[in-house]
Design a protein around this motif. Structure first.
Motif, PDB file in Angstrom:
ATOM      1  N   ALA A   1      23.723  11.000 -22.482  1.00 60.00           N
ATOM      2  CA  ALA A   1      24.896  11.608 -23.123  1.00 60.00           C
ATOM      3  C   ALA A   1      26.211  11.070 -22.563  1.00 60.00           C
ATOM      4  O   ALA A   1      27.286  11.501 -22.996  1.00 60.00           O
ATOM      5  CB  ALA A   1      24.849  13.128 -22.952  1.00 60.00           C
ATOM      6  N   GLY A   2      26.127  10.154 -21.608  1.00 59.67           N
ATOM      7  CA  GLY A   2      27.340   9.559 -21.063  1.00 59.67           C
ATOM      8  C   GLY A   2      27.993  10.341 -19.942  1.00 59.67           C
ATOM      9  O   GLY A   2      29.163  10.092 -19.609  1.00 59.67           O
ATOM     10  N   TRP A   3      27.266  11.265 -19.347  1.00 60.85           N
ATOM     11  CA  TRP A   3      27.815  12.028 -18.226  1.00 60.85           C
ATOM     12  C   TRP A   3      28.024  11.131 -17.011  1.00 60.85           C
ATOM     13  O   TRP A   3      27.310  10.147 -16.807  1.00 60.85           O
ATOM     14  CB  TRP A   3      26.872  13.149 -17.814  1.00 60.85           C
ATOM     15  N   ARG A   4      28.977  11.525 -16.181  1.00 53.78           N
ATOM     16  CA  ARG A   4      29.115  10.920 -14.855  1.00 53.78           C
ATOM     17  C   ARG A   4      28.171  11.671 -13.916  1.00 53.78           C
ATOM     18  O   ARG A   4      28.380  12.857 -13.640  1.00 53.78           O
ATOM     19  CB  ARG A   4      30.554  11.030 -14.368  1.00 53.78           C
ATOM     20  N   VAL A   5      27.136  10.986 -13.450  1.00 58.00           N
ATOM     21  CA  VAL A   5      26.122  11.582 -12.580  1.00 58.00           C
ATOM     22  C   VAL A   5      26.251  10.950 -11.202  1.00 58.00           C
ATOM     23  O   VAL A   5      26.123   9.731 -11.051  1.00 58.00           O
ATOM     24  CB  VAL A   5      24.705  11.356 -13.133  1.00 58.00           C
ATOM     25  N   THR A   6      26.516  11.761 -10.191  1.00 60.28           N
ATOM     26  CA  THR A   6      26.739  11.255  -8.839  1.00 60.28           C
ATOM     27  C   THR A   6      25.941  12.086  -7.843  1.00 60.28           C
ATOM     28  O   THR A   6      25.347  13.117  -8.189  1.00 60.28           O
ATOM     29  CB  THR A   6      28.235  11.294  -8.482  1.00 60.28           C
ATOM     30  N   GLU A   7      25.936  11.649  -6.601  1.00 59.75           N
ATOM     31  CA  GLU A   7      25.201  12.362  -5.565  1.00 59.75           C
ATOM     32  C   GLU A   7      26.019  12.430  -4.281  1.00 59.75           C
ATOM     33  O   GLU A   7      26.932  11.627  -4.062  1.00 59.75           O
ATOM     34  CB  GLU A   7      23.846  11.697  -5.297  1.00 59.75           C
ATOM     35  N   THR A   8      25.685  13.396  -3.451  1.00 60.26           N
ATOM     36  CA  THR A   8      26.338  13.568  -2.167  1.00 60.26           C
ATOM     37  C   THR A   8      25.282  13.960  -1.140  1.00 60.26           C
ATOM     38  O   THR A   8      24.306  14.640  -1.474  1.00 60.26           O
ATOM     39  CB  THR A   8      27.442  14.652  -2.244  1.00 60.26           C
ATOM     40  N   ASP A   9      25.456  13.524   0.095  1.00 56.60           N
ATOM     41  CA  ASP A   9      24.456  13.787   1.133  1.00 56.60           C
ATOM     42  C   ASP A   9      24.420  15.264   1.510  1.00 56.60           C
ATOM     43  O   ASP A   9      25.461  15.913   1.651  1.00 56.60           O
ATOM     44  CB  ASP A   9      24.769  12.973   2.395  1.00 56.60           C
ATOM     45  N   ILE A  10      23.205  15.783   1.694  1.00 61.01           N
ATOM     46  CA  ILE A  10      23.017  17.135   2.216  1.00 61.01           C
ATOM     47  C   ILE A  10      21.888  17.108   3.245  1.00 61.01           C
ATOM     48  O   ILE A  10      20.933  16.341   3.090  1.00 61.01           O
ATOM     49  CB  ILE A  10      22.670  18.152   1.103  1.00 61.01           C
ATOM     50  N   PRO A  11      21.966  17.911   4.292  1.00 69.99           N
ATOM     51  CA  PRO A  11      20.843  17.988   5.241  1.00 69.99           C
ATOM     52  C   PRO A  11      19.655  18.692   4.606  1.00 69.99           C
ATOM     53  O   PRO A  11      19.819  19.670   3.872  1.00 69.99           O
ATOM     54  CB  PRO A  11      21.422  18.795   6.408  1.00 69.99           C
ATOM     55  N   TYR A  12      18.466  18.182   4.891  1.00 71.72           N
ATOM     56  CA  TYR A  12      17.231  18.711   4.316  1.00 71.72           C
ATOM     57  C   TYR A  12      16.353  19.188   5.469  1.00 71.72           C
ATOM     58  O   TYR A  12      15.922  18.406   6.303  1.00 71.72           O
ATOM     59  CB  TYR A  12      16.540  17.618   3.504  1.00 71.72           C
TER      60      TYR A  12
END
Length: 237
Positions: free
Chosen positions: A184-195
């Motif tokens: 759909a053309g979304w801006r999909v990004t990620e960010t670091d998180i502790p797991y």
């Protein structure tokens, strides 16, 4: 004025739950102030629903088993403009979602995922990590998105999510959300998180067999033809 300059945006937090009585107090104590926690009980037998309710969460019952079924029931129950998702097993701190929600509310991104960074022994078993890596590569070939993780912690706008018309009700739900958002053309990004090491035993990726079934479900999602969202409710160009 940006959200952080006034006050953090409010959101509904969907927490799919299957026998997480041990983890629920820790998880619900970390929900950002003013947010509504929606615990979707997916057939627990350990009193999870009663515990969640006693701790102030909204409890939704989803009788159809499946991670996607629980997540989507929570999405349908949500009413806030922003909806967040997080596992209910104490492997991720829901408090980390507040700054993530600010980034979506400000228009920086449309779908923000938490890239898991394992902390401590046993936080992310080798078989689960290998399955995630394989899926990330297949996702890149399918959509062009250069993501490193397809983890469950994420934030997006409720109306736009509903417009994606998500249909998977098993392990493929998180991946289908990303694939359809990309189409759909979304801006999909990620960010670091502790797991962190989860409380209790994983219901999906705790074993090689469970991981294989999850990967199988997700490969089916990747084989689906592109589906466009409803124009009136999708992310505007």
């Amino acid at each position: 004025m940006t959200p952080s300059a006034s006050r953090p945006p409010l959101a509904d937090l969907v927490l799919p739950c299957l026998d997480e009585a041990e983890a629920l107090p820790w998880v619900l104590a970390r929900v950002p102030a003013g947010w509504r926690a929606i615990v979707v009980d997916n057939g627990s037998t350990d009193g999870s629903a009663d515990i969640a309710r006693s701790l102030g969460a909204t409890v939704v019952h989803e009788t159809r088993r499946g991670f996607g079924a629980a997540c989507h029931a929570g999405l349908l129950a949500a009413r806030a403009e922003l909806v967040c998702f997080c596992d209910c097993d104490a492997s991720m701190d829901p408090g980390l979602l507040a700054p993530m929600a600010e980034r979506v509310a400000s228009g920086e991104t449309d779908l923000l995922l938490g890239r898991r960074r394992p902390q401590g022994h046993g936080a992310w078993p080798a078989h689960a990590r290998a399955g995630n890596l394989a899926l990330s590569r297949m996702l890149r070939r399918r959509t062009g998105l250069r993501l490193h993780d397809l983890g469950p912690m994420r934030v997006a706008r409720r109306e736009a999510l509903l417009a994606l018309g998500l249909t998977d009700r098993r392990s493929g739900y998180p991946l289908q959300m990303v694939v359809r958002a990309a189409d759909a053309g979304w801006r999909v990004t990620e960010t670091d998180i502790p797991y962190l090491p989860r409380a209790g035993k994983s219901k999906v990726t705790g074993t090689w067999r469970g991981t294989w079934h999850a990967v199988r479900d997700m490969r089916g999602v990747l084989a689906e033809p592109p589906v466009r969202p409803t124009p009136a409710e999708g992310i505007s160009a």
